[in-house]
Design a protein around this motif. Structure first.
Motif, mmCIF file in Angstrom:
data_model
loop_
_atom_site.group_PDB
_atom_site.id
_atom_site.type_symbol
_atom_site.label_atom_id
_atom_site.label_comp_id
_atom_site.label_asym_id
_atom_site.label_seq_id
_atom_site.Cartn_x
_atom_site.Cartn_y
_atom_site.Cartn_z
ATOM 1 N N MET A 1 36.458 44.660 23.373
ATOM 2 C CA MET A 1 37.058 45.356 24.463
ATOM 3 C C MET A 1 36.915 44.523 25.619
ATOM 4 S SD MET A 1 36.545 49.172 25.686
ATOM 5 C CE MET A 1 35.682 49.003 27.210
ATOM 6 N N SER A 2 38.124 44.424 26.464
ATOM 7 C CA SER A 2 37.938 43.883 27.581
ATOM 8 C C SER A 2 37.327 44.297 28.774
ATOM 9 C CB SER A 2 39.298 43.502 28.100
ATOM 10 O OG SER A 2 39.559 42.833 29.094
ATOM 11 N N LYS A 3 36.532 43.736 29.456
ATOM 12 C CA LYS A 3 35.768 44.246 30.758
ATOM 13 C C LYS A 3 36.311 43.389 31.812
ATOM 14 C CE LYS A 3 31.956 46.199 28.738
ATOM 15 N NZ LYS A 3 30.720 46.192 28.239
ATOM 16 N N SER A 4 36.608 44.273 32.992
ATOM 17 C CA SER A 4 37.158 43.760 34.303
ATOM 18 C C SER A 4 35.917 43.666 35.596
ATOM 19 C CB SER A 4 38.180 44.668 34.730
ATOM 20 O OG SER A 4 38.797 44.196 36.051
ATOM 21 N N ILE A 5 35.622 42.429 35.851
ATOM 22 C CA ILE A 5 34.638 42.243 36.828
ATOM 23 C C ILE A 5 35.224 41.846 38.133
ATOM 24 C CG2 ILE A 5 32.454 40.989 36.952
ATOM 25 C CD1 ILE A 5 32.482 42.588 34.111
ATOM 26 N N LEU A 6 34.588 42.278 39.225
ATOM 27 C CA LEU A 6 34.713 41.709 40.633
ATOM 28 C C LEU A 6 33.830 41.291 41.154
ATOM 29 C CD1 LEU A 6 37.078 41.844 42.668
ATOM 30 C CD2 LEU A 6 36.274 44.106 43.669
ATOM 31 N N LEU A 7 33.743 40.184 41.920
ATOM 32 C CA LEU A 7 32.855 39.501 42.354
ATOM 33 C C LEU A 7 33.301 39.585 44.121
ATOM 34 C CD1 LEU A 7 32.191 38.213 39.672
ATOM 35 C CD2 LEU A 7 32.057 35.931 40.852
ATOM 36 N N ILE A 8 32.397 40.079 44.892
ATOM 37 C CA ILE A 8 32.601 40.172 46.147
ATOM 38 C C ILE A 8 31.390 39.227 46.973
ATOM 39 C CG2 ILE A 8 34.067 42.362 46.270
ATOM 40 C CD1 ILE A 8 31.416 43.580 47.650
ATOM 41 N N CYS A 9 31.964 38.545 48.179
ATOM 42 C CA CYS A 9 30.933 37.859 48.863
ATOM 43 C C CYS A 9 31.751 38.221 50.429
ATOM 44 C CB CYS A 9 31.007 36.505 48.878
ATOM 45 S SG CYS A 9 32.514 35.421 49.006
ATOM 46 N N GLY A 10 31.079 37.594 51.382
ATOM 47 C CA GLY A 10 31.554 38.010 52.741
ATOM 48 C C GLY A 10 33.135 37.717 52.933
ATOM 49 N N SER A 11 33.352 36.304 52.696
ATOM 50 C CA SER A 11 34.890 36.030 52.759
ATOM 51 C C SER A 11 35.924 35.624 51.470
ATOM 52 C CB SER A 11 34.842 34.493 53.586
ATOM 53 O OG SER A 11 34.424 33.492 52.602
ATOM 54 N N GLY A 12 34.969 35.421 50.318
ATOM 55 C CA GLY A 12 35.783 35.488 49.020
ATOM 56 C C GLY A 12 35.693 33.907 48.707
ATOM 57 N N ALA A 13 35.218 33.067 49.383
ATOM 58 C CA ALA A 13 35.378 31.383 49.181
ATOM 59 C C ALA A 13 34.370 31.273 48.094
ATOM 60 C CB ALA A 13 35.097 30.886 50.307
ATOM 61 N N SER A 14 32.914 31.502 48.446
ATOM 62 C CA SER A 14 32.111 30.921 47.289
ATOM 63 C C SER A 14 32.228 31.639 46.074
ATOM 64 C CB SER A 14 30.505 31.292 47.997
ATOM 65 O OG SER A 14 30.408 32.592 48.586
ATOM 66 N N SER A 15 32.628 33.197 46.230
ATOM 67 C CA SER A 15 32.725 33.884 44.802
ATOM 68 C C SER A 15 33.810 33.515 44.102
ATOM 69 C CB SER A 15 32.477 35.535 45.158
ATOM 70 O OG SER A 15 33.743 35.771 46.258
ATOM 71 N N GLY A 16 35.111 32.844 44.935
ATOM 72 C CA GLY A 16 36.012 32.231 44.085
ATOM 73 C C GLY A 16 35.586 31.179 43.113
ATOM 74 N N ASP A 49 39.852 49.853 39.260
ATOM 75 C CA ASP A 49 40.144 49.047 38.160
ATOM 76 C C ASP A 49 39.103 48.458 37.418
ATOM 77 O OD1 ASP A 49 42.712 50.208 38.658
ATOM 78 O OD2 ASP A 49 43.373 48.740 40.009
ATOM 79 N N ILE A 50 37.908 48.399 37.883
ATOM 80 C CA ILE A 50 36.920 47.618 37.482
ATOM 81 C C ILE A 50 35.724 48.223 36.573
ATOM 82 C CG2 ILE A 50 37.101 45.733 39.227
ATOM 83 C CD1 ILE A 50 34.973 46.881 40.626
ATOM 84 N N ASP A 51 35.123 47.569 35.672
ATOM 85 C CA ASP A 51 33.954 47.941 35.064
ATOM 86 C C ASP A 51 32.542 47.692 35.542
ATOM 87 O OD1 ASP A 51 35.338 48.860 32.638
ATOM 88 O OD2 ASP A 51 36.002 46.833 32.429
ATOM 89 N N ALA A 52 32.652 46.400 36.340
ATOM 90 C CA ALA A 52 31.326 46.000 37.090
ATOM 91 C C ALA A 52 31.709 45.041 38.249
ATOM 92 C CB ALA A 52 30.680 45.061 36.320
ATOM 93 N N LEU A 53 30.788 45.484 39.192
ATOM 94 C CA LEU A 53 31.224 44.902 40.558
ATOM 95 C C LEU A 53 29.798 43.934 40.710
ATOM 96 C CD1 LEU A 53 32.303 44.598 43.367
ATOM 97 C CD2 LEU A 53 30.846 46.412 44.139
ATOM 98 N N MET A 54 29.908 42.787 40.977
ATOM 99 C CA MET A 54 28.959 41.671 41.336
ATOM 100 C C MET A 54 28.945 41.391 42.552
ATOM 101 S SD MET A 54 28.419 39.630 37.800
ATOM 102 C CE MET A 54 26.683 39.212 38.237
ATOM 103 N N VAL A 55 27.909 41.639 43.374
ATOM 104 C CA VAL A 55 27.818 41.438 45.009
ATOM 105 C C VAL A 55 26.809 40.165 45.408
ATOM 106 C CG1 VAL A 55 27.075 42.587 46.999
ATOM 107 C CG2 VAL A 55 27.725 43.934 45.275
#
Length: 102
Positions: A1-16, A49-55
């Protein structure tokens, strides 16, 4: 099963960069993870829309507040500085799997 993961950081640059490395590592492991990165300010647009959030580890001070904003069914994970600082996608995927019980 597919899982949707979102990464967040301050600006989105390093997490990209981290997300790109994690996608490569997940593919090698044969995991069906959809991994994207956004800035912390965009969280509200994606959290349903996500299963997990990585901060990102540099948001540690805001971690509890971020956790309170997301739905209860979303696993919220504070990334470790040891793999994040070197953008180690494999280390991040291992941590994610451990947290999700995959």
């Amino acid at each position: 099963m597919s899982k949707s993961i979102l990464l967040i950081c301050g600006s989105g640059a390093s997490s990209g960069f981290m997300a790109a490395n994690m996608r490569k590592a997940a593919k090698k492991e044969g995991l069906d993870y959809k991994i994207k990165a956004r800035s912390e300010s965009e969280l509200g647009d994606y959290m349903d829309d996500i299963d997990a959030l990585m901060v990102g580890p540099h948001l540690k001070a805001e971690f509890d507040g971020i956790k309170e904003r997301v739905p209860e069914n979303v696993k919220v994970i504070l990334m470790h500085a040891d793999y994040y600082s070197i953008l180690d996608g494999k280390g991040a995927i291992a941590h994610l799997q451990e947290e999700l019980g995959d």
